[in-house]
Design a protein around this motif. Structure first.
Motif, PDB file in Angstrom:
ATOM      1  N   VAL A   1     -11.986 -14.809  19.873  1.00  0.00           N
ATOM      2  CA  VAL A   1     -11.702 -13.463  20.373  1.00  0.00           C
ATOM      3  C   VAL A   1     -10.249 -13.091  20.080  1.00  0.00           C
ATOM      4  N   ALA A   2      -9.334 -14.043  20.302  1.00  0.00           N
ATOM      5  CA  ALA A   2      -7.913 -13.773  20.038  1.00  0.00           C
ATOM      6  C   ALA A   2      -7.676 -13.492  18.564  1.00  0.00           C
ATOM      7  N   LEU A   3      -8.293 -14.270  17.682  1.00  0.00           N
ATOM      8  CA  LEU A   3      -8.147 -14.040  16.248  1.00  0.00           C
ATOM      9  C   LEU A   3      -8.710 -12.685  15.846  1.00  0.00           C
ATOM     10  N   LYS A   4      -9.856 -12.347  16.409  1.00  0.00           N
ATOM     11  CA  LYS A   4     -10.480 -11.058  16.079  1.00  0.00           C
ATOM     12  C   LYS A   4      -9.606  -9.900  16.554  1.00  0.00           C
ATOM     13  N   LYS A   5      -9.061 -10.017  17.766  1.00  0.00           N
ATOM     14  CA  LYS A   5      -8.188  -8.960  18.278  1.00  0.00           C
ATOM     15  C   LYS A   5      -6.948  -8.823  17.414  1.00  0.00           C
ATOM     16  N   LYS A   6      -6.404  -9.955  16.992  1.00  0.00           N
ATOM     17  CA  LYS A   6      -5.198  -9.921  16.160  1.00  0.00           C
ATOM     18  C   LYS A   6      -5.484  -9.176  14.853  1.00  0.00           C
ATOM     19  N   ALA A   7      -6.645  -9.449  14.264  1.00  0.00           N
ATOM     20  CA  ALA A   7      -7.006  -8.785  13.016  1.00  0.00           C
ATOM     21  C   ALA A   7      -7.235  -7.294  13.229  1.00  0.00           C
ATOM     22  N   VAL A   8      -7.788  -6.907  14.362  1.00  0.00           N
ATOM     23  CA  VAL A   8      -8.067  -5.504  14.640  1.00  0.00           C
ATOM     24  C   VAL A   8      -6.777  -4.707  14.784  1.00  0.00           C
ATOM     25  N   PHE A   9      -5.774  -5.295  15.412  1.00  0.00           N
ATOM     26  CA  PHE A   9      -4.541  -4.569  15.671  1.00  0.00           C
ATOM     27  C   PHE A   9      -3.575  -4.583  14.489  1.00  0.00           C
ATOM     28  N   ALA A  10      -3.784  -5.457  13.518  1.00  0.00           N
ATOM     29  CA  ALA A  10      -2.914  -5.497  12.342  1.00  0.00           C
ATOM     30  C   ALA A  10      -3.266  -4.309  11.448  1.00  0.00           C
ATOM     31  N   PRO A  11      -2.271  -3.540  11.022  1.00  0.00           N
ATOM     32  CA  PRO A  11      -2.590  -2.401  10.149  1.00  0.00           C
ATOM     33  C   PRO A  11      -3.107  -2.880   8.797  1.00  0.00           C
ATOM     34  N   ALA A  12      -4.008  -2.120   8.235  1.00  0.00           N
ATOM     35  CA  ALA A  12      -4.575  -2.438   6.926  1.00  0.00           C
ATOM     36  C   ALA A  12      -3.575  -2.083   5.833  1.00  0.00           C
ATOM     37  N   PHE A  13      -3.669  -2.770   4.721  1.00  0.00           N
ATOM     38  CA  PHE A  13      -2.862  -2.404   3.568  1.00  0.00           C
ATOM     39  C   PHE A  13      -3.336  -1.068   3.040  1.00  0.00           C
ATOM     40  N   GLU A  14      -2.402  -0.309   2.505  1.00  0.00           N
ATOM     41  CA  GLU A  14      -2.728   0.985   1.914  1.00  0.00           C
ATOM     42  C   GLU A  14      -2.127   1.046   0.519  1.00  0.00           C
ATOM     43  N   GLN A  15      -2.782   1.766  -0.336  1.00  0.00           N
ATOM     44  CA  GLN A  15      -2.258   1.974  -1.673  1.00  0.00           C
ATOM     45  C   GLN A  15      -1.106   2.974  -1.601  1.00  0.00           C
ATOM     46  N   ARG A  16      -0.076   2.731  -2.404  1.00  0.00           N
ATOM     47  CA  ARG A  16       1.015   3.694  -2.483  1.00  0.00           C
ATOM     48  C   ARG A  16       1.323   3.936  -3.957  1.00  0.00           C
ATOM     49  N   PRO A  17       1.894   5.077  -4.271  1.00  0.00           N
ATOM     50  CA  PRO A  17       2.195   5.368  -5.677  1.00  0.00           C
ATOM     51  C   PRO A  17       3.215   4.375  -6.235  1.00  0.00           C
ATOM     52  N   LEU A  18       3.015   3.980  -7.472  1.00  0.00           N
ATOM     53  CA  LEU A  18       3.943   3.075  -8.140  1.00  0.00           C
ATOM     54  C   LEU A  18       5.244   3.788  -8.488  1.00  0.00           C
ATOM     55  N   MET A  19       5.146   5.095  -8.729  1.00  0.00           N
ATOM     56  CA  MET A  19       6.314   5.896  -9.092  1.00  0.00           C
ATOM     57  C   MET A  19       6.275   7.208  -8.323  1.00  0.00           C
ATOM     58  N   ASN A  20       7.478   7.738  -8.045  1.00  0.00           N
ATOM     59  CA  ASN A  20       7.508   9.082  -7.453  1.00  0.00           C
ATOM     60  C   ASN A  20       7.276  10.107  -8.571  1.00  0.00           C
ATOM     61  N   GLN A  21       7.217  11.379  -8.225  1.00  0.00           N
ATOM     62  CA  GLN A  21       6.877  12.405  -9.227  1.00  0.00           C
ATOM     63  C   GLN A  21       7.885  12.474 -10.373  1.00  0.00           C
ATOM     64  N   THR A  22       9.163  12.346 -10.070  1.00  0.00           N
ATOM     65  CA  THR A  22      10.168  12.422 -11.130  1.00  0.00           C
ATOM     66  C   THR A  22      10.088  11.192 -12.030  1.00  0.00           C
ATOM     67  N   GLU A  23       9.848  10.025 -11.442  1.00  0.00           N
ATOM     68  CA  GLU A  23       9.686   8.812 -12.249  1.00  0.00           C
ATOM     69  C   GLU A  23       8.444   8.932 -13.139  1.00  0.00           C
TER      70      GLU A  23
END
Length: 166
Positions: free
Chosen positions: A23-45
């Protein structure tokens, strides 16, 4: 099988501890934020990347966000580690698959908003410049404001007359 009351109590306690741990492991996983994709470069780059790619011959490659440790080495571990986690904005690879030039974009956010962030960026830039100088790899620093003509002149200088025919 006959178990004594003591054995049954130990099994029950063991199962209880196991359930609590799960239960503790499951709760820990639930509260950890998921990874998200982010842009490799900003618009000017992205704009700069597209200009570089369009101005270089087809057999040349532009790579982005490359670790300095991927293309530099040093026998001194501390010196190597001083650049290993730094990233080159763009690395231009020639037809022989060697690094021809590193391009660093000094955008408007490069130095940050505080004296501390500016000092940190300048120190990092100096470390990169020194490492590239020692390795014999040219560095081209693109200012925050650039245009297609500047990038075209840069590409012509990098390709040069000897490399253009190759």
């Amino acid at each position: 099988m006959n178990f004594s009351n003591g054995t049954m109590a130990l099994i029950a306690v063991g199962l209880g501890v196991l359930i609590l741990a799960l239960v503790a492991l499951k709760k820990k996983a639930v509260f950890a934020p998921a990874f998200e994709q982010r842009p490799l470069m900003n618009q000017t780059e992205q704009r700069l990347f597209k200009m570089l790619v369009s101005e270089l011959p087809a057999e040349w490659t532009v790579m982005t966000q490359v670790s300095y440790g991927a293309f530099l080495r040093n026998k001194s571990y501390p010196r190597y580690m001083s650049v290993n986690s730094k990233r080159a904005d763009f690395v231009v690879i020639g037809p022989s698959l060697g690094v021809e030039v590193v391009v660093e974009y000094q955008g408007k956010g490069h130095y940050g908003n505080t004296k501390e962030s500016r000092d940190r960026a300048e120190k990092s830039d100096q470390t990169k410049r020194q490492a590239l100088l020692e390795a014999g790899i040219p560095l081209y620093e693109v200012p925050a404001k650039f245009d297609a003509d500047l990038i075209k002149r840069f590409a012509q200088a990098v390709i040069g007359p000897d490399k253009e025919a190759a």
